[in-house]
Write a protein that holds these residues in place. Structure first.
Motif, PDB file in Angstrom:
ATOM      1  N   PHE A 134      74.380  42.755  99.712  1.00  0.00           N
ATOM      2  CA  PHE A 134      73.526  43.749  99.068  1.00  0.00           C
ATOM      3  C   PHE A 134      73.597  43.642  97.543  1.00  0.00           C
ATOM      4  CE2 PHE A 134      72.880  46.920 102.643  1.00  0.00           C
ATOM      5  CZ  PHE A 134      71.510  46.782 102.608  1.00  0.00           C
ATOM      6  N   HIS A 135      74.787  43.447  97.040  1.00  0.00           N
ATOM      7  CA  HIS A 135      74.974  43.341  95.590  1.00  0.00           C
ATOM      8  C   HIS A 135      74.232  42.115  95.045  1.00  0.00           C
ATOM      9  CE1 HIS A 135      76.955  44.315  91.834  1.00  0.00           C
ATOM     10  NE2 HIS A 135      77.416  43.084  91.731  1.00  0.00           N
ATOM     11  N   LEU A 136      74.399  40.985  95.689  1.00  0.00           N
ATOM     12  CA  LEU A 136      73.733  39.767  95.219  1.00  0.00           C
ATOM     13  C   LEU A 136      72.218  39.882  95.332  1.00  0.00           C
ATOM     14  CD1 LEU A 136      76.081  36.958  96.554  1.00  0.00           C
ATOM     15  CD2 LEU A 136      75.705  37.652  94.191  1.00  0.00           C
ATOM     16  N   TYR A 137      71.731  40.407  96.443  1.00  0.00           N
ATOM     17  CA  TYR A 137      70.287  40.535  96.595  1.00  0.00           C
ATOM     18  C   TYR A 137      69.710  41.559  95.624  1.00  0.00           C
ATOM     19  CZ  TYR A 137      70.523  37.515 100.654  1.00  0.00           C
ATOM     20  OH  TYR A 137      70.718  36.444 101.477  1.00  0.00           O
ATOM     21  N   SER A 138      70.479  42.586  95.288  1.00  0.00           N
ATOM     22  CA  SER A 138      69.989  43.531  94.286  1.00  0.00           C
ATOM     23  C   SER A 138      69.958  42.880  92.903  1.00  0.00           C
ATOM     24  CB  SER A 138      70.825  44.806  94.278  1.00  0.00           C
ATOM     25  OG  SER A 138      72.146  44.543  93.890  1.00  0.00           O
ATOM     26  N   LEU A 139      70.884  41.972  92.638  1.00  0.00           N
ATOM     27  CA  LEU A 139      70.842  41.222  91.379  1.00  0.00           C
ATOM     28  C   LEU A 139      69.625  40.308  91.323  1.00  0.00           C
ATOM     29  CD1 LEU A 139      74.605  40.286  90.974  1.00  0.00           C
ATOM     30  CD2 LEU A 139      73.302  41.838  89.531  1.00  0.00           C
ATOM     31  N   TYR A 140      69.355  39.619  92.443  1.00  0.00           N
ATOM     32  CA  TYR A 140      68.172  38.753  92.493  1.00  0.00           C
ATOM     33  C   TYR A 140      66.899  39.577  92.337  1.00  0.00           C
ATOM     34  CZ  TYR A 140      71.382  35.255  94.427  1.00  0.00           C
ATOM     35  OH  TYR A 140      72.424  34.393  94.633  1.00  0.00           O
ATOM     36  N   ALA A 141      66.844  40.714  93.015  1.00  0.00           N
ATOM     37  CA  ALA A 141      65.669  41.579  92.922  1.00  0.00           C
ATOM     38  C   ALA A 141      65.498  42.106  91.501  1.00  0.00           C
ATOM     39  CB  ALA A 141      65.782  42.732  93.912  1.00  0.00           C
ATOM     40  N   THR A 142      66.598  42.449  90.851  1.00  0.00           N
ATOM     41  CA  THR A 142      66.523  42.931  89.469  1.00  0.00           C
ATOM     42  C   THR A 142      66.028  41.821  88.542  1.00  0.00           C
ATOM     43  OG1 THR A 142      68.283  44.510  89.888  1.00  0.00           O
ATOM     44  CG2 THR A 142      67.824  43.986  87.586  1.00  0.00           C
ATOM     45  N   GLY A 143      66.482  40.606  88.761  1.00  0.00           N
ATOM     46  CA  GLY A 143      65.973  39.475  87.975  1.00  0.00           C
ATOM     47  C   GLY A 143      64.474  39.306  88.154  1.00  0.00           C
ATOM     48  N   PHE A 144      64.019  39.423  89.395  1.00  0.00           N
ATOM     49  CA  PHE A 144      62.579  39.353  89.650  1.00  0.00           C
ATOM     50  C   PHE A 144      61.853  40.508  88.977  1.00  0.00           C
ATOM     51  CE2 PHE A 144      59.041  40.915  92.230  1.00  0.00           C
ATOM     52  CZ  PHE A 144      58.170  39.849  92.084  1.00  0.00           C
ATOM     53  N   LEU A 145      62.425  41.714  89.055  1.00  0.00           N
ATOM     54  CA  LEU A 145      61.795  42.879  88.442  1.00  0.00           C
ATOM     55  C   LEU A 145      61.729  42.750  86.916  1.00  0.00           C
ATOM     56  CD1 LEU A 145      63.282  45.759  90.604  1.00  0.00           C
ATOM     57  CD2 LEU A 145      60.917  44.942  90.576  1.00  0.00           C
ATOM     58  N   ILE A 146      62.746  42.163  86.320  1.00  0.00           N
ATOM     59  CA  ILE A 146      62.716  41.938  84.867  1.00  0.00           C
ATOM     60  C   ILE A 146      61.585  40.981  84.512  1.00  0.00           C
ATOM     61  CG2 ILE A 146      63.952  40.918  82.912  1.00  0.00           C
ATOM     62  CD1 ILE A 146      66.546  42.033  84.143  1.00  0.00           C
ATOM     63  N   LEU A 147      61.444  39.917  85.294  1.00  0.00           N
ATOM     64  CA  LEU A 147      60.351  38.971  85.038  1.00  0.00           C
ATOM     65  C   LEU A 147      58.986  39.626  85.253  1.00  0.00           C
ATOM     66  CD1 LEU A 147      61.811  35.729  86.650  1.00  0.00           C
ATOM     67  CD2 LEU A 147      61.563  36.255  84.219  1.00  0.00           C
ATOM     68  N   PHE A 148      58.905  40.473  86.280  1.00  0.00           N
ATOM     69  CA  PHE A 148      57.655  41.190  86.541  1.00  0.00           C
ATOM     70  C   PHE A 148      57.348  42.162  85.404  1.00  0.00           C
ATOM     71  CE2 PHE A 148      55.149  44.562  88.602  1.00  0.00           C
ATOM     72  CZ  PHE A 148      54.080  43.785  89.036  1.00  0.00           C
ATOM     73  N   TYR A 149      58.372  42.847  84.928  1.00  0.00           N
ATOM     74  CA  TYR A 149      58.217  43.774  83.803  1.00  0.00           C
ATOM     75  C   TYR A 149      57.770  43.012  82.557  1.00  0.00           C
ATOM     76  CZ  TYR A 149      59.504  47.935  81.008  1.00  0.00           C
ATOM     77  OH  TYR A 149      59.507  49.028  80.186  1.00  0.00           O
ATOM     78  N   LEU A 150      58.321  41.823  82.383  1.00  0.00           N
ATOM     79  CA  LEU A 150      57.916  40.984  81.258  1.00  0.00           C
ATOM     80  C   LEU A 150      56.431  40.644  81.359  1.00  0.00           C
ATOM     81  CD1 LEU A 150      58.943  39.454  78.747  1.00  0.00           C
ATOM     82  CD2 LEU A 150      59.405  37.527  80.239  1.00  0.00           C
ATOM     83  N   SER A 151      55.983  40.306  82.559  1.00  0.00           N
ATOM     84  CA  SER A 151      54.562  39.993  82.733  1.00  0.00           C
ATOM     85  C   SER A 151      53.694  41.238  82.532  1.00  0.00           C
ATOM     86  CB  SER A 151      54.306  39.370  84.107  1.00  0.00           C
ATOM     87  OG  SER A 151      54.453  40.326  85.118  1.00  0.00           O
ATOM     88  N   LEU A 152      54.207  42.410  82.922  1.00  0.00           N
ATOM     89  CA  LEU A 152      53.447  43.648  82.692  1.00  0.00           C
ATOM     90  C   LEU A 152      53.277  43.933  81.204  1.00  0.00           C
ATOM     91  CD1 LEU A 152      54.754  46.312  85.244  1.00  0.00           C
ATOM     92  CD2 LEU A 152      52.477  45.332  85.102  1.00  0.00           C
TER      93      LEU A 152
END
Length: 136
Positions: free
Chosen positions: A12-30
């Motif tokens: 869960f911890h690792l997947y939440s880190l991966y998801a957060t990395g994706f969310l940061i990239l998505f936020y960057l695109s926003l």
């Protein structure tokens, strides 16, 4: 039983880190994308931010569970992870304050530049513990 719980929380911890990395990239695109109206720009960011903050909270929650399961044994990597999370969270707070200021004055050029710098820094801080763990 304890090993199964530990492995489950690590996943869960690792997947939440991966998801957060994706969310940061998505936020960057926003923040760097172009929008037809100011309203659409603000709406998309305001709808996105709670999800982003939930994952930041989830990271610290699963990290605290892992730390408790490890009997609070601290080492350099754990201190680095905690420091990076604190810096990411501080940057997220600063970023939100800048968003509110930009929304108030309706000038987004500086906000977009700051967003790029802040989100790039957050990505680096998110990856830093992984790099440190692989090197050490």
């Amino acid at each position: 039983m304890n090993e199964e719980i530990y492995e489950f929380i690590v996943a869960f911890h690792l997947y939440s880190l991966y998801a957060t990395g994706f969310l940061i990239l998505f936020y960057l695109s926003l923040t760097q994308g172009s929008f037809k109206t100011e309203f659409v720009f603000i709406k998309k960011i305001r709808l996105f931010l709670p999800i982003y903050y939930i994952f930041l909270a989830f990271i610290i929650f699963t990290g605290a569970l892992l730390l408790a399961l490890n009997h609070f044994a601290m080492n350099f990597d754990i201190y680095l992870m905690i420091l990076c999370w604190i810096l990411i969270f501080s940057l997220a707070i600063f970023h939100f304050i800048q968003f509110k200021k930009a929304r108030k004055i309706r000038h987004y050029r500086v906000f977009r530049l700051l967003s790029f710098i802040i989100l790039l820094s957050e990505i680096i801080l998110l990856i830093l513990p992984f790099i440190s763990y692989k090197v050490l």
